[in-house]
Design an enzyme around this catalytic site. Structure first.
Site, PDB file in Angstrom:
ATOM      1  N   GLU A  69       0.830  -1.213   0.000  1.00 10.00           N
ATOM      2  CA  GLU A  69       0.000   0.000   0.000  1.00 10.00           C
ATOM      3  C   GLU A  69       0.863   1.261   0.000  1.00 10.00           C
ATOM      4  O   GLU A  69       0.334   2.378   0.052  1.00 10.00           O
ATOM      5  CB  GLU A  69      -0.914   0.020   1.231  1.00 10.00           C
ATOM      6  CG  GLU A  69      -1.899  -1.132   1.355  1.00 10.00           C
ATOM      7  CD  GLU A  69      -1.314  -2.324   2.118  1.00 10.00           C
ATOM      8  OE1 GLU A  69      -0.086  -2.336   2.376  1.00 10.00           O
ATOM      9  OE2 GLU A  69      -2.080  -3.240   2.439  1.00 10.00           O
ATOM     10  N   GLY A 124       6.114   1.952   3.150  1.00  8.33           N
ATOM     11  CA  GLY A 124       7.492   2.419   3.281  1.00  8.33           C
ATOM     12  C   GLY A 124       7.597   3.926   3.111  1.00  8.33           C
ATOM     13  O   GLY A 124       8.311   4.595   3.862  1.00  8.33           O
ATOM     14  N   ASN A 170       9.842 -11.208   3.188  1.00 11.72           N
ATOM     15  CA  ASN A 170       8.716 -11.224   2.240  1.00 11.72           C
ATOM     16  C   ASN A 170       8.265  -9.792   1.945  1.00 11.72           C
ATOM     17  O   ASN A 170       7.620  -9.538   0.934  1.00 11.72           O
ATOM     18  CB  ASN A 170       7.544 -12.070   2.770  1.00 11.72           C
ATOM     19  CG  ASN A 170       7.146 -11.738   4.205  1.00 11.72           C
ATOM     20  OD1 ASN A 170       7.854 -11.002   4.890  1.00 11.72           O
ATOM     21  ND2 ASN A 170       6.047 -12.302   4.671  1.00 11.72           N
ATOM     22  N   HIS A 217       9.599  -2.788   0.892  1.00 15.89           N
ATOM     23  CA  HIS A 217       9.117  -1.432   1.145  1.00 15.89           C
ATOM     24  C   HIS A 217       9.979  -0.440   0.370  1.00 15.89           C
ATOM     25  O   HIS A 217      11.200  -0.432   0.513  1.00 15.89           O
ATOM     26  CB  HIS A 217       9.154  -1.130   2.645  1.00 15.89           C
ATOM     27  CG  HIS A 217       8.221  -1.993   3.437  1.00 15.89           C
ATOM     28  ND1 HIS A 217       8.103  -1.910   4.801  1.00 15.89           N
ATOM     29  CD2 HIS A 217       7.354  -2.947   3.038  1.00 15.89           C
ATOM     30  CE1 HIS A 217       7.194  -2.792   5.209  1.00 15.89           C
ATOM     31  NE2 HIS A 217       6.743  -3.439   4.161  1.00 15.89           N
ATOM     32  N   THR A 267       6.087 -15.790  -1.232  1.00 15.44           N
ATOM     33  CA  THR A 267       7.256 -15.105  -1.780  1.00 15.44           C
ATOM     34  C   THR A 267       8.471 -16.047  -1.811  1.00 15.44           C
ATOM     35  O   THR A 267       9.535 -15.651  -2.283  1.00 15.44           O
ATOM     36  CB  THR A 267       7.611 -13.878  -0.924  1.00 15.44           C
ATOM     37  OG1 THR A 267       7.840 -14.329   0.413  1.00 15.44           O
ATOM     38  CG2 THR A 267       6.498 -12.849  -0.924  1.00 15.44           C
ATOM     39  N   GLN A 319       3.379  -6.305   5.155  1.00 12.14           N
ATOM     40  CA  GLN A 319       2.188  -6.901   4.526  1.00 12.14           C
ATOM     41  C   GLN A 319       0.966  -6.002   4.790  1.00 12.14           C
ATOM     42  O   GLN A 319       1.136  -4.818   5.029  1.00 12.14           O
ATOM     43  CB  GLN A 319       1.935  -8.332   5.040  1.00 12.14           C
ATOM     44  CG  GLN A 319       2.976  -9.349   4.565  1.00 12.14           C
ATOM     45  CD  GLN A 319       4.258  -9.348   5.365  1.00 12.14           C
ATOM     46  OE1 GLN A 319       4.231  -9.472   6.579  1.00 12.14           O
ATOM     47  NE2 GLN A 319       5.380  -9.216   4.704  1.00 12.14           N
ATOM     48  N   THR A 344      -0.286 -14.404   5.032  1.00 11.82           N
ATOM     49  CA  THR A 344       1.079 -14.669   5.459  1.00 11.82           C
ATOM     50  C   THR A 344       1.011 -15.327   6.835  1.00 11.82           C
ATOM     51  O   THR A 344      -0.093 -15.590   7.347  1.00 11.82           O
ATOM     52  CB  THR A 344       1.929 -13.383   5.421  1.00 11.82           C
ATOM     53  OG1 THR A 344       3.303 -13.730   5.597  1.00 11.82           O
ATOM     54  CG2 THR A 344       1.496 -12.380   6.497  1.00 11.82           C
ATOM     55  N   ASP A 361      -2.828   9.313  -7.865  1.00 14.32           N
ATOM     56  CA  ASP A 361      -2.464   9.736  -9.228  1.00 14.32           C
ATOM     57  C   ASP A 361      -2.694   8.633 -10.265  1.00 14.32           C
ATOM     58  O   ASP A 361      -2.948   8.910 -11.438  1.00 14.32           O
ATOM     59  CB  ASP A 361      -0.979  10.152  -9.270  1.00 14.32           C
ATOM     60  CG  ASP A 361      -0.062   9.063  -8.722  1.00 14.32           C
ATOM     61  OD1 ASP A 361      -0.205   8.712  -7.534  1.00 14.32           O
ATOM     62  OD2 ASP A 361       0.787   8.552  -9.487  1.00 14.32           O
ATOM     63  N   SER A 375      -1.393  10.710  -1.190  1.00 12.41           N
ATOM     64  CA  SER A 375      -0.118  10.610  -1.897  1.00 12.41           C
ATOM     65  C   SER A 375      -0.369  10.578  -3.400  1.00 12.41           C
ATOM     66  O   SER A 375      -1.247   9.856  -3.873  1.00 12.41           O
ATOM     67  CB  SER A 375       0.613   9.344  -1.434  1.00 12.41           C
ATOM     68  OG  SER A 375       1.791   9.161  -2.177  1.00 12.41           O
ATOM     69  N   VAL A 376       0.410  11.378  -4.136  1.00 18.61           N
ATOM     70  CA  VAL A 376       0.196  11.505  -5.584  1.00 18.61           C
ATOM     71  C   VAL A 376       1.470  11.166  -6.382  1.00 18.61           C
ATOM     72  O   VAL A 376       1.606  11.547  -7.531  1.00 18.61           O
ATOM     73  CB  VAL A 376      -0.325  12.924  -5.943  1.00 18.61           C
ATOM     74  CG1 VAL A 376      -1.728  13.129  -5.402  1.00 18.61           C
ATOM     75  CG2 VAL A 376       0.626  14.007  -5.417  1.00 18.61           C
TER      76      VAL A 376
END
Ligand code: GDP
Ligand code: IMO
Ligand code: MG
Length: 432
Positions: free
Chosen positions: A14, A17, A38, A41, A130, A228, A243, A337, A417-418
């Site tokens: 998502e 990080g 796994n 970020h 992973t 995750q 997980t 965005d 966030s864009v």
């Protein structure tokens, strides 16, 4: 004494990080407390892009203490590789890195088991892990008989522990793989390799439970970096397509060793749409032109495994559930965005199951497979959002979309966030 948690509210990736990196400036300590390599970020500092799997995303901010707490499963080679890669890029200040002596260590048998077991769920669909040995290592942790913690690697009994485990694991692996495909593991080789890792990691090894308790009691500001997403939580996610750790907000305390009284802010991280990598049900998946457009615009390919991520509309039923489950105070809506250029955008507001509409997230995977999403359609927008620096720069349909997401999830939007850069962030509320 603020303790802030950053928790992914979907199936991972998502952009946690990015937010952890931004919030690090207001904190003294950043903690990874579950999962392992796994995770992938991404943090962008200026033009530089860093991909972190085990080290907390706070490591890019000088002076901050970074902690890998006991709930993490540690692949020592990956951890050392990450440290070396950062050093090669002039990030060398690791004096403040602390790795719990309680972390469980991933061994070659865990990687081998992960490869075999992933193809053998009773469900018929692969989990699509992973391949980092996460599930087998957590299983041994809970099973206790074949577990090795980092602290064990500095004891006289370490060599014997490896010998004991290799003996048993060879038998198990041979039974699982069949004699033809099986290559035995060599205890002495593994011991020598891991003893060398232990030596290199020694300067960072600490009792982080005691350290974090002391820091919290002294009122230091602690940031918890979830890995995750909550829908991958082993107890509360889309089991068995999850997980092996508690990746929702409920995992912060057991993974870090800090009691809930020190947590006073939970920030949920939500992609403006949905993505999932690996198997399992995904009600709003768009396995079509829309999904492809989102994948292309969002560059939705796995940070760890490079697999194309499955993409679809935002699922407000799922996110409302995970926001409640994680005790979220506010959400950050990421990658807004990416939705530019769509004629219309959809949000799933309810599920229809056996003729009934409901906004309860089903507890059984078979029911989740059968739900039919009920969508609300909103007008899309064509404008490029990547230069927006405050809310007034966003086109009206993008604002309406954010407003509706907030209403449906039931919590305010704290940030939007864009783009991947630090500067491509719009803060709506005072950050925690
Ligand atoms: P994490 O695992 O939750 O930290 O997320 P990942 O790093 O796996 O995936 C997020 C991806 O989106 C990374 O490549 C980020 O650089 C990128 N990213 C973060 N925020 C934004 C954003 O607002 N817009 C776009 N287009 N990309 C973003
Ligand atoms: P970050 O922290 C997205 C998924 C895998 C698989 C399932 C189980 O970057 O958001 P595992 O190897 O953990 O046993 O795999 O979970 N998965 C992730 N998906 N982001 C992650 O981490 C993930 N970590 C595991 O794809 O479906
Ligand atoms: Mg990721």
């Amino acid at each position: 004494m603020p303790g802030t948690c950053v928790i992914g509210l979907q199936w991972g990736d998502e952009a946690k990080g990015k937010i952890v990196d931004l919030l690090t400036q207001q904190h003294d300590v950043v903690v990874r407390y579950q999962g392992g390599a796994n995770a992938g970020h991404t943090v962008m500092v200026g033009e530089e892009v860093y991909k972190l799997s085990l080290l907390p995303s706070g490591v890019l901010t000088p002076g901050v203490t970074c902690v890998i707490a006991g709930g993490v499963v540690l692949h020592p080679e990956k951890a050392l590789q990450e440290l070396d890669e950062l050093s090669a890029r002039q990030i060398e200040d690791f004096d403040n890195l602390k790795i719990s002596d309680r972390v469980h260590v991933i061994y070659p048998w865990h990687l081998a088991e992960d490869r075999v077991l992933d193809k053998s769920t009773s469900d018929g669909e692969n989990i699509g892990t992973t391949g980092r040995g996460i599930g087998p290592c957590y299983r041994d942790k809970v099973g206790r008989s074949y577990a090795i913690r980092l602290g064990d690697m500095y004891r006289d009994t370490f060599r014997e522990q490896v010998q004991h485990n290799v003996g048993v694991k060879n038998e198990i692996l041979q039974a699982m793989m069949g004699t033809k495909n099986f290559k035995p593991l060599h205890a002495e080789e593994i011991y020598t390799q891991y003893a060398a890792y232990a030596e290199r990691l020694q300067p960072y090894v600490a009792d982080t439970t005691d350290y974090l308790l002391t820091q919290a009691e002294a009122g230091r500001r602690i940031l918890f970096e979830g890995a995750q997403g909550a829908l991958l939580d082993v107890d509360h996610g889309t089991y068995p397509f999850v997980t092996s750790s508690n990746s929702s907000g409920v995992g912060v305390c057991n993974g870090s060793g800090l009691p809930a009284r020190y947590i006073n802010n939970v920030l949920g991280i939500v992609k403006a749409y949905s993505s999932r990598v690996g198997g399992g049900p995904f009600p709003t998946e768009q396995d079509n032109q829309i999904g492809q457009q989102i994948r292309d615009q969002g560059n939705e390919y796995g940070t760890v495994t490079k697999r194309p991520r499955r993409c679809g509309w935002l699922d407000a039923v799922a996110v409302r559930y995970t926001a409640r489950l994680s005790g979220v105070d506010a959400i950050s809506v990421m990658l807004l965005d990416v939705l530019s250029g769509l004629e219309e955008v959809k949000i799933c507001t309810a599920y229809r199951l056996d003729g009934q509409e409901s906004n309860r997230f089903p507890s059984h995977v078979d029911d989740l497979r059968r739900v039919e999403p009920v969508y609300e359609t909103l007008p899309g927008w064509q404008e490029d959002l990547t230069q927006a620096t405050n809310l007034a720069d966003l086109p009206a349909p993008a604002m309406a979309y954010l407003q509706r997401v907030s209403e449906l999830v039931g919590v305010p939007v704290a940030m939007v966030s864009v783009g991947p850069a630090r500067s491509q962030t719009i803060a709506l509320h005072e950050l925690p």
